[in-house]
Motif scaffolding. Structure first.
Motif, PDB file in Angstrom:
ATOM      1  N   PRO A   1       0.797  -1.239   0.000  1.00  0.00           N
ATOM      2  CA  PRO A   1       0.000   0.000   0.000  1.00  0.00           C
ATOM      3  C   PRO A   1       0.820   1.275   0.000  1.00  0.00           C
ATOM      4  CG  PRO A   1      -0.071  -1.047   2.158  1.00  0.00           C
ATOM      5  CD  PRO A   1       0.632  -2.007   1.258  1.00  0.00           C
ATOM      6  N   THR A   2       2.071   1.209   0.429  1.00  0.00           N
ATOM      7  CA  THR A   2       2.883   2.422   0.546  1.00  0.00           C
ATOM      8  C   THR A   2       3.791   2.648  -0.653  1.00  0.00           C
ATOM      9  OG1 THR A   2       4.551   1.160   1.781  1.00  0.00           O
ATOM     10  CG2 THR A   2       2.849   2.297   3.053  1.00  0.00           C
ATOM     11  N   LEU A   3       3.573   1.914  -1.728  1.00  0.00           N
ATOM     12  CA  LEU A   3       4.436   2.057  -2.901  1.00  0.00           C
ATOM     13  C   LEU A   3       4.287   3.439  -3.518  1.00  0.00           C
ATOM     14  CD1 LEU A   3       4.307  -1.248  -4.986  1.00  0.00           C
ATOM     15  CD2 LEU A   3       6.302  -0.209  -3.918  1.00  0.00           C
ATOM     16  N   ALA A   4       5.405   4.023  -3.890  1.00  0.00           N
ATOM     17  CA  ALA A   4       5.400   5.293  -4.602  1.00  0.00           C
ATOM     18  C   ALA A   4       5.498   5.019  -6.101  1.00  0.00           C
ATOM     19  CB  ALA A   4       6.559   6.170  -4.150  1.00  0.00           C
ATOM     20  N   VAL A   5       4.720   5.742  -6.882  1.00  0.00           N
ATOM     21  CA  VAL A   5       4.711   5.548  -8.323  1.00  0.00           C
ATOM     22  C   VAL A   5       6.101   5.751  -8.913  1.00  0.00           C
ATOM     23  CG1 VAL A   5       3.771   6.401 -10.492  1.00  0.00           C
ATOM     24  CG2 VAL A   5       2.284   6.163  -8.505  1.00  0.00           C
ATOM     25  N   GLY A   6       6.788   6.793  -8.451  1.00  0.00           N
ATOM     26  CA  GLY A   6       8.120   7.078  -8.979  1.00  0.00           C
ATOM     27  C   GLY A   6       9.103   5.951  -8.727  1.00  0.00           C
ATOM     28  N   SER A   7       9.016   5.313  -7.561  1.00  0.00           N
ATOM     29  CA  SER A   7       9.937   4.221  -7.242  1.00  0.00           C
ATOM     30  C   SER A   7       9.698   3.025  -8.144  1.00  0.00           C
ATOM     31  CB  SER A   7       9.765   3.816  -5.776  1.00  0.00           C
ATOM     32  OG  SER A   7      10.065   4.894  -4.911  1.00  0.00           O
ATOM     33  N   VAL A   8       8.420   2.678  -8.350  1.00  0.00           N
ATOM     34  CA  VAL A   8       8.120   1.522  -9.198  1.00  0.00           C
ATOM     35  C   VAL A   8       8.515   1.813 -10.646  1.00  0.00           C
ATOM     36  CG1 VAL A   8       6.348  -0.100  -9.915  1.00  0.00           C
ATOM     37  CG2 VAL A   8       6.200   0.979  -7.670  1.00  0.00           C
ATOM     38  N   LEU A   9       8.240   3.011 -11.127  1.00  0.00           N
ATOM     39  CA  LEU A   9       8.586   3.353 -12.503  1.00  0.00           C
ATOM     40  C   LEU A   9      10.091   3.344 -12.704  1.00  0.00           C
ATOM     41  CD1 LEU A   9       7.719   4.267 -15.301  1.00  0.00           C
ATOM     42  CD2 LEU A   9       7.722   6.629 -14.466  1.00  0.00           C
ATOM     43  N   THR A  10      10.836   3.883 -11.735  1.00  0.00           N
ATOM     44  CA  THR A  10      12.291   3.902 -11.842  1.00  0.00           C
ATOM     45  C   THR A  10      12.858   2.489 -11.876  1.00  0.00           C
ATOM     46  OG1 THR A  10      12.411   6.021 -10.682  1.00  0.00           O
ATOM     47  CG2 THR A  10      14.419   4.710 -10.780  1.00  0.00           C
ATOM     48  N   SER A  11      12.379   1.638 -10.967  1.00  0.00           N
ATOM     49  CA  SER A  11      12.885   0.261 -10.942  1.00  0.00           C
ATOM     50  C   SER A  11      12.511  -0.486 -12.218  1.00  0.00           C
ATOM     51  CB  SER A  11      12.344  -0.478  -9.718  1.00  0.00           C
ATOM     52  OG  SER A  11      10.931  -0.528  -9.738  1.00  0.00           O
ATOM     53  N   LEU A  12      11.318  -0.231 -12.766  1.00  0.00           N
ATOM     54  CA  LEU A  12      10.910  -0.871 -14.014  1.00  0.00           C
ATOM     55  C   LEU A  12      11.833  -0.471 -15.151  1.00  0.00           C
ATOM     56  CD1 LEU A  12       8.992  -2.489 -15.814  1.00  0.00           C
ATOM     57  CD2 LEU A  12       7.497  -0.482 -15.913  1.00  0.00           C
ATOM     58  N   LEU A  13      12.165   0.806 -15.249  1.00  0.00           N
ATOM     59  CA  LEU A  13      13.059   1.272 -16.312  1.00  0.00           C
ATOM     60  C   LEU A  13      14.464   0.698 -16.144  1.00  0.00           C
ATOM     61  CD1 LEU A  13      11.916   5.003 -16.568  1.00  0.00           C
ATOM     62  CD2 LEU A  13      11.337   3.116 -18.097  1.00  0.00           C
ATOM     63  N   VAL A  14      14.923   0.613 -14.887  1.00  0.00           N
ATOM     64  CA  VAL A  14      16.254   0.042 -14.638  1.00  0.00           C
ATOM     65  C   VAL A  14      16.271  -1.440 -15.010  1.00  0.00           C
ATOM     66  CG1 VAL A  14      17.923  -0.550 -12.844  1.00  0.00           C
ATOM     67  CG2 VAL A  14      16.874   1.712 -12.860  1.00  0.00           C
ATOM     68  N   PHE A  15      15.218  -2.162 -14.604  1.00  0.00           N
ATOM     69  CA  PHE A  15      15.135  -3.579 -14.966  1.00  0.00           C
ATOM     70  C   PHE A  15      15.160  -3.752 -16.480  1.00  0.00           C
ATOM     71  CE2 PHE A  15      12.716  -4.809 -10.851  1.00  0.00           C
ATOM     72  CZ  PHE A  15      13.916  -4.834 -10.175  1.00  0.00           C
ATOM     73  N   ALA A  16      14.382  -2.941 -17.175  1.00  0.00           N
ATOM     74  CA  ALA A  16      14.314  -3.058 -18.632  1.00  0.00           C
ATOM     75  C   ALA A  16      15.684  -2.813 -19.256  1.00  0.00           C
ATOM     76  CB  ALA A  16      13.283  -2.086 -19.186  1.00  0.00           C
ATOM     77  N   ALA A  17      16.385  -1.779 -18.790  1.00  0.00           N
ATOM     78  CA  ALA A  17      17.699  -1.466 -19.350  1.00  0.00           C
ATOM     79  C   ALA A  17      18.697  -2.589 -19.089  1.00  0.00           C
ATOM     80  CB  ALA A  17      18.208  -0.149 -18.765  1.00  0.00           C
ATOM     81  N   VAL A  18      18.707  -3.100 -17.845  1.00  0.00           N
ATOM     82  CA  VAL A  18      19.655  -4.159 -17.492  1.00  0.00           C
ATOM     83  C   VAL A  18      19.321  -5.448 -18.231  1.00  0.00           C
ATOM     84  CG1 VAL A  18      20.491  -5.612 -15.608  1.00  0.00           C
ATOM     85  CG2 VAL A  18      20.198  -3.155 -15.249  1.00  0.00           C
ATOM     86  N   TYR A  19      18.047  -5.790 -18.282  1.00  0.00           N
ATOM     87  CA  TYR A  19      17.661  -7.034 -18.936  1.00  0.00           C
ATOM     88  C   TYR A  19      18.002  -7.005 -20.423  1.00  0.00           C
ATOM     89  CZ  TYR A  19      15.181  -9.359 -15.109  1.00  0.00           C
ATOM     90  OH  TYR A  19      14.871 -10.014 -13.963  1.00  0.00           O
TER      91      TYR A  19
END
Length: 473
Positions: free
Chosen positions: A400-418
């Motif tokens: 419930p405490t997830l921040a949109v910016g944190s999830v979006l940043t991690s998603l972009l980092v995952f995509a770049a690394v993968y």
């Protein structure tokens, strides 16, 4: 976009990148065990050369599968903490059993399999290969059990706080959909590997390279596909009947079946349509009357639960489930037709001379991966809006405490690394395949006269004649 949607996209992206590698290595490990068994039985050097060729591909694929899977376990704590809190008493042990059985077994024998050739007895090396193959199947067992329990939960009790407590582990592990989904997934993995082997060998034959090895691989691919593909059709039918019983809304979404017809009218088979959730109908529909009933109920006038039988907030997104299911079935039919045609030409002794059959195998090289991804989309999107079917909604399982910016940043980092890591890995796999099977190089000797370990990831740019002790690195 909110944190819930981004978390779903992130998990979907990670598992889509991950699942193709374990699915490939499940079949490839068993293929390696078969090749080494044939080498030990016949002492034909070609079997040994094929073993070491595919061993390199297995090593790279296995490594990428492990790397891509690590991230998923962390997401249960970061993005889906409520799911972990509510269902951790059941999912946690199931995933731990995978580590205690499959991972320990693979970790024990993988090093021997990759580096132990000529450093351990041949039978011990063969045992290591078999144990790694067994480990991949055990891993599949526990992962499918955990996922199947989320699809068809049983053997639990619910506390006043909504926490799932195990009541019957036998019922939890062997839940209603587990046997069908396990057989379906294992066969899908074997078929995926089979068509990669067949496609690679067909490519060699079209280019006139590695002809002896390619002929042997293609014959084996046709023979195995002739068994596995029809068997998969049978298992898929059983899986569909089970889903109709336990997840009727998912089946209705797969068929885009919005409303019940008149008594005795049956259910049509919708070949193509544009699902319209707002109007609760299909636009531009092309359907065959009663065939849907024949497939789904094995009668001409059988009925299935329509989508309108449940409120709109309990329905999955229809379009992606509908289209993904047709991609999976369409590719499966193409695989079956190609297999039957290949078997006929093999019987007529014309398999290797048929250009259109060879081109067909080349075109279908990656079809198994597409089928697996489409099938997983049907399974996972089709159970929405629930993460534990009928009991825990996905919206209630996210942190419930997830921040949109944190999830979006991690998603972009995952995509770049993968894309970077897997791009490099796939490039290396293609380089190995272009090189093709080579006569196995003699084991280089060290100055002390002791044998050094094998190098399974080497592309082997030198010819065997150049692989002298002095030239070897």
């Amino acid at each position: 976009m909110d944190a819930l949607l981004l978390s779903r996209i992130q998990f979907g992206f990670v598992i889509s990148c991950h699942i193709v590698f374990p699915a490939f290595t499940i079949g490839l490990a068993s293929w390696l065990a078969f090749l080494e068994w044939r080498w030990l039985r016949t002492r034909d050097a070609l079997w040994r050369d094929l073993y070491f060729f595919w061993l390199k591909i297995f090593a790279v694929s296995f490594g990428m599968g492990v790397v891509s899977g690590i991230v998923m376990s962390f997401q249960f704590g970061t993005n889906w903490s409520v799911l972990s809190e509510k269902a951790g008493n059941i999912l946690g042990p199931l995933l731990s059993y995978e580590v205690l059985t499959a991972f320990f077994l693979e970790a024990t024998f993988l090093g021997v399999m990759l580096f132990g050739y000529k450093r351990v007895p041949e039978k011990l090396h063969f045992l290591a290969t078999c144990m790694v193959a067994l480990g991949t199947l055990i891993s599949t067992f526990w992962i499918i059990s955990a996922n199947s329990w989320m699809q068809t939960p049983q053997g639990y009790t619910l506390t006043a706080q909504g926490v799932f407590e195990p009541a019957d582990w036998w019922a939890i592990v062997f839940n209603p959909s587990f046997p069908y989904r396990l057989a379906h997934m294992v066969l899908a993995a074997f078929i995926t590997t089979c068509f990669v082997i067949g496609g690679v060998s067909a490519g060699y034959l079209r280019r006139g390279q590695h002809v002896a090895a390619a002929r042997r691989m293609l014959v084996l691919a046709v023979a195995f596909a002739g068994i596995a593909v029809p068997l998969q059709v049978f298992v898929g039918d059983l899986h569909g009947l089970n889903a109709r019983e336990h997840q009727p809304t998912k089946v209705a979404a797969m068929e885009a079946h919005w409303r019940a017809g008149e008594p005795g009218e049956g259910v049509p088979l919708v070949l193509f349509a544009v699902p319209n959730p707002a109007a609760e109908r299909n636009d531009y529909e092309v359907a065959i009357p009663r065939v849907g009933s024949l497939i789904l109920t094995h009668t001409l006038d059988g009925e299935i639960q329509p989508l309108t039988a449940v409120p709109p907030d309990q329905r999955p997104p229809v379009a992606p489930v509908f289209y993904a299911f047709r991609v999976m079935v369409g590719l499966g039919i193409a695989m079956l037709l190609l297999t039957l045609a290949s078997a006929w030409l093999w019987w007529r002794r014309r398999l290797f001379e048929s250009r259109w059959i060879l081109d067909g195998w080349r075109a279908m090289t990656l079809a198994g991966f597409a089928c697996i991804l489409a099938g997983w989309y049907v399974v996972e999107i089709g159970r929405q809006p629930y993460v534990i079917y009928g009991l825990l909604r996905t919206a209630d399982a996210v942190t419930p405490t997830l921040a949109v910016g944190s999830v979006l940043t991690s998603l972009l980092v995952f995509a770049a690394v993968y894309f970077t890591v897997f791009g490099a890995g796939i490039w290396y796999l293609l380089k190995l395949i272009r090189k093709g099977p080579q006569p196995h190089e003699p084991m280089p000797q060290s100055d002390s006269g002791e044998r050094t370990p094998a190098r399974p990831l080497s592309v082997g740019n030198r010819t065997p004649d150049d692989a002298t002790p002095e030239a070897a690195p």
